[in-house]
Enzyme design. Structure first.
Site, PDB file in Angstrom:
ATOM      1  N   ARG A 221       0.846  -1.201   0.000  1.00 30.49           N
ATOM      2  CA  ARG A 221       0.000   0.000   0.000  1.00 30.49           C
ATOM      3  C   ARG A 221       0.878   1.247   0.000  1.00 30.49           C
ATOM      4  NH1 ARG A 221      -4.101  -3.250   3.305  1.00 30.49           N
ATOM      5  NH2 ARG A 221      -2.814  -2.973   5.147  1.00 30.49           N
ATOM      6  N   PHE A 237     -11.352  -4.298  -5.871  1.00 26.69           N
ATOM      7  CA  PHE A 237     -11.410  -5.118  -4.645  1.00 26.69           C
ATOM      8  C   PHE A 237     -10.831  -4.296  -3.480  1.00 26.69           C
ATOM      9  CE2 PHE A 237     -10.456  -7.823  -8.338  1.00 26.69           C
ATOM     10  CZ  PHE A 237     -11.543  -8.694  -8.353  1.00 26.69           C
ATOM     11  N   ASP A 259     -15.801  -2.377  -4.976  1.00 24.43           N
ATOM     12  CA  ASP A 259     -15.932  -3.597  -4.177  1.00 24.43           C
ATOM     13  C   ASP A 259     -17.382  -4.053  -4.242  1.00 24.43           C
ATOM     14  OD1 ASP A 259     -13.889  -4.862  -1.840  1.00 24.43           O
ATOM     15  OD2 ASP A 259     -15.998  -5.414  -1.609  1.00 24.43           O
ATOM     16  N   SER A 260     -17.590  -5.352  -4.041  1.00 26.85           N
ATOM     17  CA  SER A 260     -18.960  -5.861  -4.071  1.00 26.85           C
ATOM     18  C   SER A 260     -19.641  -5.730  -2.702  1.00 26.85           C
ATOM     19  CB  SER A 260     -18.958  -7.335  -4.501  1.00 26.85           C
ATOM     20  OG  SER A 260     -18.097  -8.072  -3.673  1.00 26.85           O
ATOM     21  N   ASP A 316      -6.465  -6.387  -6.318  1.00 21.10           N
ATOM     22  CA  ASP A 316      -6.133  -7.175  -5.121  1.00 21.10           C
ATOM     23  C   ASP A 316      -7.322  -8.076  -4.776  1.00 21.10           C
ATOM     24  OD1 ASP A 316      -4.895  -8.140  -2.849  1.00 21.10           O
ATOM     25  OD2 ASP A 316      -5.454  -6.426  -1.604  1.00 21.10           O
ATOM     26  N   CYS A 356      -3.288 -13.765  -3.791  1.00 21.00           N
ATOM     27  CA  CYS A 356      -2.997 -14.278  -2.442  1.00 21.00           C
ATOM     28  C   CYS A 356      -3.381 -15.753  -2.359  1.00 21.00           C
ATOM     29  CB  CYS A 356      -3.733 -13.458  -1.386  1.00 21.00           C
ATOM     30  SG  CYS A 356      -5.516 -13.495  -1.553  1.00 21.00           S
TER      31      CYS A 356
END
Ligand code: SAH
Length: 421
Positions: A221, A237, A259-260, A316, A356
């Site tokens: 970040r 995301f 984002d959802s 991400d 990830c």
């Protein structure tokens, strides 16, 4: 004596000091060990190999506490190993987090103090969020020593509150039920303000992902902050705005956060406000920060169709492939979003892209990103490889600990000019 006796020839991984032994390697169980109780791991000839936690329900039937035949597994063992784990964070970029607790806010006061297998403590996660510890007991052995560990954490950190987030899916594989709630102390508020590299974030330790915040992305970040100046940024995301807030702090021209999850976006907006960074729900074109709720896959397609362009895109996503078995399907997902992102980038634009997924290694991830660029008809260069923050170390005998990989790619302007419009 409580012991697991291995089948002939199955001691190799233990001799390489890998901390797991699978059910198929076990020839015989001596005695009647409890779930999480300590057993010796013996070769078929009866030689001592390791001392481990027994997990009768899990395919990972035992996780090693120690390879030293004279080291007992007791409260002193945990005191020593937890202390060592905490000490290794002192001296990394997190010194101030521990040394100056209780005084003026440190630039960073949230970090992972114990990273399970990678710190020699299988199944135990301890994260510090300002003055509160959040723990996860993710394997039968860690669960067995829960009270001992909780008391030691108070003793070793001087903190008073421990919140438990033992609700990760992997507990099911160990035959353990989820458990969430206060474990020690008298904490009333589960929304905590933390500091990360000088910025503030609200973290909900009761309902947030993992233990509340993606501490593993701290350094990345900061890197995004350094890359953001003057750029139009798309943070895909975005969760609670980790990259968004950093990009705004780095002087981004604008940031669009996707984002959802409406809850995540609400906290993202609060985090932008907390840092006195500009934001508005209905932005005119000049506005810096905008939230957009929806599915990244669909939104990227829509932007492509509309000819929307950005200078810096962050991808991400959540874990598409928790295990190697899901790698193929995951690969399609990663390729899709990276391909679209390459198309949405302006010439000389930068893509910061992550995976990830433990089931997909760094080499495969790089191949996927390469084929995404190829199919997007763009040329790009990797200008940096990224990984998890230093408080999420990778023990060399436990390569599974290396799960987060990232690439910073620069889109080349030449070919793009010929093929895109
Ligand atoms: N970058 C964040 C962490 C991202 S976690 C940080 O640094 O803190 C992954 C996020 O992806 C979660 O917030 C989840 O709500 C979101 N998500 C998962 N699937 C999605 C999808 N298909 N579209 C949009 N968001 C999604």
């Amino acid at each position: 004596m409580l012991a697991l006796v291995l089948k002939p020839g199955r001691e190799k991984s233990l001799l390489r000091r890998h901390p797991w032994i699978f059910s198929g390697a076990i020839g015989r169980v001596d005695g009647n060990p409890d779930s999480g109780g300590t057993v010796d791991l013996l070769s078929s000839k009866g030689d001592f190999l390791a001392r481990a936690a027994y997990s009768p329900q899990s395919q990972i039937r035992a996780r090693v506490w120690t390879f030293d035949p004279v080291e007992a597994v007791d409260a002193d063992f945990f005191r020593q190993h937890i202390q060592r784990s905490i000490q290794t964070r002192v001296g990394a970029d997190l010194v101030s987090a521990l040394a100056r607790a209780g005084t003026s806010p440190a630039p960073t006061d949230a970090c992972r103090l114990v990273h399970a297998e990678s710190d020699g403590l299988p199944g135990l996660i301890v994260d510090r969020y300002a003055g509160t510890l959040v723990v996860q007991f993710l394997a039968a052995g860690a669960e067995y020593w829960r009270d001992t560990i909780a008391d030691l954490l108070l003793e070793l950190t001087g903190l008073k509150d421990i919140y438990e987030r033992s609700d990760a899916d992997v507990r099911e594989l160990e035959g353990l039920l989820p458990r969430v709630g206060l474990l020690r102390g008298a904490l009333h508020e589960t929304q905590i303000t933390i500091h990360e590299n000088g910025l503030e974030f609200l973290v909900n330790i009761a309902t947030g992902h993992k233990t509340g915040f993606y501490l593993d992305q701290r350094q990345n970040r900061l890197r995004a902050r350094q890359l953001a100046e003057g750029r139009e940024v798309l943070d895909c995301f975005c969760y609670t705005g980790g990259f968004t807030v950093n990009a705004l702090a780095g002087g981004a021209k604008s940031v669009l956060s996707v984002d959802s999850s409406a809850d995540a976006l609400a906290l993202c907006r609060e985090n932008v406000s907390l840092n006195a960074l500009p934001s508005t729900p209905h932005p005119p074109p000049s506005t810096l920060h905008t939230n957009l709720e929806g599915d990244v896959f669909q939104i990227l397609r829509k932007f492509r169709d509309e000819g929307h362009q950005f200078d810096l895109i962050i991808l991400d996503p959540p874990k598409f492939a928790p295990t190697a078995a899901q790698a193929e399907k995951a690969a399609r997902g990663y390729k899709d979003i990276n391909l679209l992102a390459f198309k949405l980038l302006r010439p000389d634009g930068i893509l910061v892209t992550f995976s990830c997924s433990g089931g997909l290694d760094a080499a495969l991830f790089q191949k996927i990103v390469a084929s995404a660029a190829l199919d997007a008809g763009v040329e790009a260069q990797i200008i940096e490889h990224l990984s998890q923050s230093p408080d999420h170390p990778v023990a060399l005998n436990f390569p599974e600990g290396a799960y987060l990989k990232g690439l910073v790619c620069r889109k080349n302007s030449s070919r793009e000019n010929e093929t895109c419009h």
